[in-house]
Write a protein that holds these residues in place. Structure first.
Motif, short mmCIF file in Angstrom:
data_model
loop_
_atom_site.label_atom_id
_atom_site.label_comp_id
_atom_site.label_asym_id
_atom_site.label_seq_id
_atom_site.Cartn_x
_atom_site.Cartn_y
_atom_site.Cartn_z
N VAL A 40 89.46 14.47 -8.25
CA VAL A 40 89.93 15.78 -8.71
C VAL A 40 91.13 16.21 -7.87
O VAL A 40 91.02 16.36 -6.64
CB VAL A 40 88.80 16.84 -8.63
N GLY A 41 92.27 16.36 -8.54
CA GLY A 41 93.48 16.83 -7.86
C GLY A 41 93.64 18.33 -8.03
O GLY A 41 92.67 19.04 -8.35
N GLU A 42 94.86 18.80 -7.85
CA GLU A 42 95.09 20.25 -7.90
C GLU A 42 95.47 20.71 -9.32
O GLU A 42 94.72 21.42 -9.98
CB GLU A 42 96.21 20.59 -6.92
N ALA A 43 96.64 20.28 -9.76
CA ALA A 43 97.18 20.71 -11.05
C ALA A 43 98.30 19.75 -11.43
O ALA A 43 98.89 19.12 -10.56
CB ALA A 43 97.73 22.13 -10.94
N PRO A 44 98.62 19.66 -12.71
CA PRO A 44 99.73 18.78 -13.10
C PRO A 44 101.06 19.24 -12.49
O PRO A 44 101.28 20.43 -12.29
CB PRO A 44 99.78 18.94 -14.63
N GLY A 45 101.91 18.27 -12.22
CA GLY A 45 103.28 18.58 -11.80
C GLY A 45 104.22 18.33 -12.99
O GLY A 45 103.78 18.21 -14.14
N LYS A 46 105.51 18.19 -12.69
CA LYS A 46 106.52 18.07 -13.74
C LYS A 46 106.27 16.89 -14.68
O LYS A 46 106.29 17.02 -15.90
CB LYS A 46 107.88 17.91 -13.04
N PHE A 47 106.02 15.71 -14.10
CA PHE A 47 105.89 14.51 -14.95
C PHE A 47 104.57 14.49 -15.70
O PHE A 47 104.50 14.04 -16.84
CB PHE A 47 106.07 13.24 -14.10
N GLU A 48 103.53 15.02 -15.06
CA GLU A 48 102.22 15.10 -15.73
C GLU A 48 102.32 16.04 -16.93
O GLU A 48 101.79 15.76 -18.00
CB GLU A 48 101.15 15.60 -14.74
N ASP A 49 103.04 17.15 -16.74
CA ASP A 49 103.23 18.14 -17.81
C ASP A 49 103.99 17.53 -18.99
O ASP A 49 103.73 17.84 -20.15
CB ASP A 49 104.01 19.33 -17.22
N LYS A 53 99.44 13.32 -18.78
CA LYS A 53 98.54 12.42 -18.03
C LYS A 53 98.53 12.80 -16.55
O LYS A 53 99.57 13.24 -16.02
CB LYS A 53 99.03 10.98 -18.16
N PRO A 54 97.38 12.61 -15.88
CA PRO A 54 97.30 13.04 -14.48
C PRO A 54 97.94 12.04 -13.52
O PRO A 54 97.90 10.83 -13.77
CB PRO A 54 95.79 13.12 -14.22
N PHE A 55 98.50 12.54 -12.47
CA PHE A 55 99.01 11.71 -11.37
C PHE A 55 99.90 10.55 -11.84
O PHE A 55 99.64 9.40 -11.55
CB PHE A 55 97.84 11.19 -10.50
N VAL A 56 100.94 10.90 -12.59
CA VAL A 56 101.90 9.88 -13.01
C VAL A 56 103.26 10.07 -12.34
O VAL A 56 104.19 9.32 -12.61
CB VAL A 56 102.08 9.85 -14.56
N MET A 58 105.37 11.26 -8.46
CA MET A 58 105.48 10.67 -7.12
C MET A 58 104.17 10.67 -6.36
O MET A 58 103.80 9.67 -5.74
CB MET A 58 106.54 11.43 -6.32
N SER A 59 103.45 11.78 -6.40
CA SER A 59 102.20 11.79 -5.64
C SER A 59 101.17 10.87 -6.31
O SER A 59 100.27 10.33 -5.66
CB SER A 59 101.65 13.20 -5.42
N GLY A 60 101.34 10.65 -7.63
CA GLY A 60 100.46 9.71 -8.33
C GLY A 60 100.69 8.28 -7.87
O GLY A 60 99.75 7.52 -7.66
N THR A 80 91.08 13.74 -12.86
CA THR A 80 91.43 15.00 -13.49
C THR A 80 91.90 15.98 -12.42
O THR A 80 92.10 15.59 -11.26
CB THR A 80 90.24 15.53 -14.32
N ASN A 81 92.10 17.21 -12.80
CA ASN A 81 92.58 18.23 -11.87
C ASN A 81 91.73 19.49 -11.95
O ASN A 81 91.09 19.75 -12.98
CB ASN A 81 94.04 18.59 -12.22
N ALA A 82 91.81 20.29 -10.89
CA ALA A 82 91.10 21.58 -10.89
C ALA A 82 91.65 22.46 -12.00
O ALA A 82 90.90 23.19 -12.67
CB ALA A 82 91.28 22.26 -9.53
N PHE A 158 92.62 15.05 2.00
CA PHE A 158 93.90 15.70 1.75
C PHE A 158 94.34 15.49 0.30
O PHE A 158 94.02 14.47 -0.32
CB PHE A 158 95.00 15.06 2.61
N HIS A 159 95.16 16.41 -0.19
CA HIS A 159 95.91 16.12 -1.41
C HIS A 159 96.96 15.07 -1.03
O HIS A 159 97.54 15.14 0.07
CB HIS A 159 96.59 17.41 -1.92
N PRO A 160 97.23 14.07 -1.88
CA PRO A 160 98.16 13.00 -1.49
C PRO A 160 99.55 13.50 -1.08
O PRO A 160 100.24 12.83 -0.30
CB PRO A 160 98.26 12.11 -2.74
N1 URA Z 1 99.23 16.59 -8.26
C1 URA Z 1 97.99 16.87 -8.68
O1 URA Z 1 97.22 17.51 -8.00
N2 URA Z 1 97.63 16.41 -9.86
C2 URA Z 1 98.42 15.70 -10.64
O2 URA Z 1 98.00 15.33 -11.71
C3 URA Z 1 99.70 15.41 -10.16
C4 URA Z 1 100.10 15.87 -8.98
#
Ligand code: URA
Length: 189
Positions: A40-49, A53-56, A58-60, A80-82, A158-160
């Motif tokens: 479980v991550g935090e929330a989508p970023g620019k590329f996920e949005d 798809k989740p974590f696609v 840089m941090s992915g 997934t994300n929170a 940690f969050h990545p």
């Molecule tokens: N960071 C997150 O926490 N989740 C993502 O899906 C992408 C970046």
């Protein structure tokens, strides 16, 4: 009977909080539906949005590399994300947004039934109702808790994006992922 596709469809059409206004796509998450680990991550970023798809981004890529080094295959986990929609300018999700989105996460949890939830960072830990002032109090520990009547084991790290920015944190992050992999392997569901 609930199913992951129904949850994903509802998330994609969700307008329960204002994050839907600026999103391109909601990001329900996905992966192995029999996963022993739910990441479980935090929330989508620019590329996920953009991709839905989740974590696609840089941090992915950073997460993928460390999961692999820890012996965890991305295709074996459910990610997934929170919060399922991108907060504007990648700000941290508010506690209202986390609480509003939480029922979706709980439905995903009840469907996948992972042995371990790997909570990446403070928003993920908060969505699991973990009590802490600073992530260091709970990081690297297995915490058993009850979420909406379901017993779950949560392992927070940690969050990545944190070890990505601060290389001195990378060994701890890797060791946490290795430990999570071992714990999940040794836990019966
Ligand atoms: N960071 C997150 O926490 N989740 C993502 O899906 C992408 C970046």
């Amino acid at each position: 009977m609930d199913d992951l596709e129904a949850v994903a469809r509802e998330i994609s059409a969700c307008e329960l909080c204002d994050l839907h206004i600026k999103r391109t796509l909601a990001v329900p998450g996905g992966g192995n539906r029999n996963a022993k680990i739910m990441v479980v991550g935090e929330a989508p970023g620019k590329f996920e949005d953009l991709k839905g798809k989740p974590f696609v981004g840089m941090s992915g890529r950073f997460l993928d590399k460390y999961l692999e080094q820890a012996g965890i295959k991305r295709e074996d986990v459910f990610i997934t994300n929170a919060v399922k929609c991108r907060p504007p300018n990648n700000r941290k999700p508010t506690s209202h947004e986390i609480t509003t989105c939480r029922p979706y996460l709980i439905r995903q949890l009840n469907l996948v039934k992972p042995a371990l939830i790997l909570a990446l960072g403070t928003s993920a830990a908060s969505s699991m109702n973990l009590e802490y002032k600073h992530l260091s109090e709970i990081r690297g520990k297995v915490i058993s808790t009850v979420l909406d009547g379901t017993n779950v084991s949560v392992f927070a790290t940690f969050h990545p994006s944190f070890p990505m920015r601060f290389p001195s944190k990378r060994t701890t992050f890797l060791n946490d992922l290795k430990r999570a992999g071992e714990l999940a392997k040794n836990t019966t569901m």
